[in-house]
Design an enzyme around this catalytic site. Structure first.
Site: not given
Ligand SMILES: *Cc1c(COP(=O)(O)O)cnc(C)c1O
Length: 360
Positions: A39, A251
């Site tokens: 994702k 800044y």
């Molecule tokens: C993003 C996600 C994962 C992956 O999690 P990591 O901690 O990055 O390995 C797995 N399951 C769900 C439901 C997620 O939203």
């Protein structure tokens, strides 16, 4: 293509290290399969490059968050099994099917949205303690009779505290998951993400869903990171100057020289994902020399104190490591007051990105 000459900063992504991490994680799983979570553009590293590398490493199942990410991934990997965490939003069932994507049904509403396609494979999310997505225990009991007609191929849940191996919530969630899933007919079960894998066989079920660990972030905070570093972020020195008290840097004049000091200005800023919270707290490296960020980080520029660095290493165009062998993602995250996930997904789009695969 890469243009090292023009770019002020370079992000190197090691697809060999990514593949190696896939196999390190697989080795933790005596019987479960390992899916890759890609994702958010593979956590910012580039799904077009990362997904084929993971497939070549042996991965056949992938998770994305949204339908759009799923349809993009379908073009990259025509044969892969792809689950969509956000499930089916109103009016999207046909498009999910057209791209051969499997929605994770998260609520009674989503189950209803999928009713007309009940014979098509879907996942089901059970909420065992996140209060975020998934059926509550009461909803699970209510829905169980309807779901008998569905083609549920994956029942899943998500752990809230998996990175803390001794957290009592882990045992509670796995017990509740086992109880709830007993009323649902499903082909596969899945509970663990990256950190959950390291809680052992009771948490691994049929399929684990690894995201951040594939990209090099430590899934076992407080213990040695077993994962290979995947990214290296380097920026060029744009300008060097000498300052002395009472001159200030940047800044807000938040840093004042207390003695003769050499400042290097780097061609990277918070618009590139080098977070503003690293102002006066980040550490960068020139070779093995540790160099502190001084003053505030600007949108496009970062100032560092290079007083202790040998003269011959300091010149316009010299590369400075912001994330690298001496300064892994987890360490940057600590310095920035955040987590590795946010460092990766905040990486900018302005610098030169190039992909290497060291491991043939
Ligand atoms: C993003 C996600 C994962 C992956 O999690 P990591 O901690 O990055 O390995 C797995 N399951 C769900 C439901 C997620 O939203």
């Amino acid at each position: 293509m890469t243009d090292l000459k023009k770019a002020g900063a370079t992000l190197t992504i090691d697809l060999g290290a990514l593949a190696k991490n896939y196999s390190i994680l697989s080795d933790q799983l005596p019987s479960a399969g390992l899916a890759s979570v890609v994702k958010a553009n593979a956590y910012g590293l580039g799904v077009k490059e990362a997904a084929p590398a993971l497939q070549a490493a042996g991965c056949s199942t992938f998770f994305v968050a949204t339908l759009e990410e799923g349809s993009e991934l379908r073009q990259i990997l025509p044969e892969a099994r792809i689950y969509v965490f956000h499930g089916v939003l109103p009016g999207t069932a046909k498009e999910l099917l057209a791209h051969n994507l499997i929605p994770i049904l998260n609520s009674r509403d989503q189950i209803e949205q999928w009713q007309a396609h009940a014979d098509q494979p879907a996942g089901l999310h059970l909420d065992t303690g996140m209060s975020r997505l998934g059926l509550t225990p009461a909803e699970c009991e209510q829905s169980a009779p309807d779901l008998a007609k569905f083609n549920i191929d994956l029942v899943m849940s998500h752990l809230a505290c998996a990175e803390d191996q001794d957290h009592p919530k882990n045992v509670e969630q796995v017990a509740l998951f086992n109880e709830l899933r007993s009323s649902i007919k499903a082909k596969y079960a899945s509970l663990a993400a990256s950190s959950g894998i390291f809680l052992g066989p009771d948490y691994q079920f049929d399929l684990c869903r690894a995201g951040v660990s594939l990209y090099g972030v430590n899934p076992t905070p407080g213990k040695v990171n077993q994962m290979a570093q995947v990214i290296r972020l380097q920026a060029k020195i744009l300008q060097l100057r000498s300052v002395d008290t009472p001159q200030t840097v940047g800044y807000g004049a938040t840093h004042q020289a207390s003695k003769p000091t050499k400042i290097a200005t780097l061609a990277i800023g918070y618009a590139d994902g080098y977070m503003r919270s690293l102002s006066n707290s980040g550490i960068v490296y020139i070779g093995d020399f540790e160099v502190p960020v001084v003053g505030r980080i600007s949108m496009d520029l970062t100032t560092v104190d290079v007083t202790g660095v040998p003269e011959d290493m300091l010149h316009m165009g010299a590369l400075v490591d912001l994330i690298g062998p001496n300064n892994p993602v987890d360490q940057i995250a600590d310095q920035a007051g955040t987590i590795g996930y946010e460092i990766l997904t905040s990486l900018g789009h302005r610098f030169d990105r190039h992909y290497i695969s060291d491991e043939a």
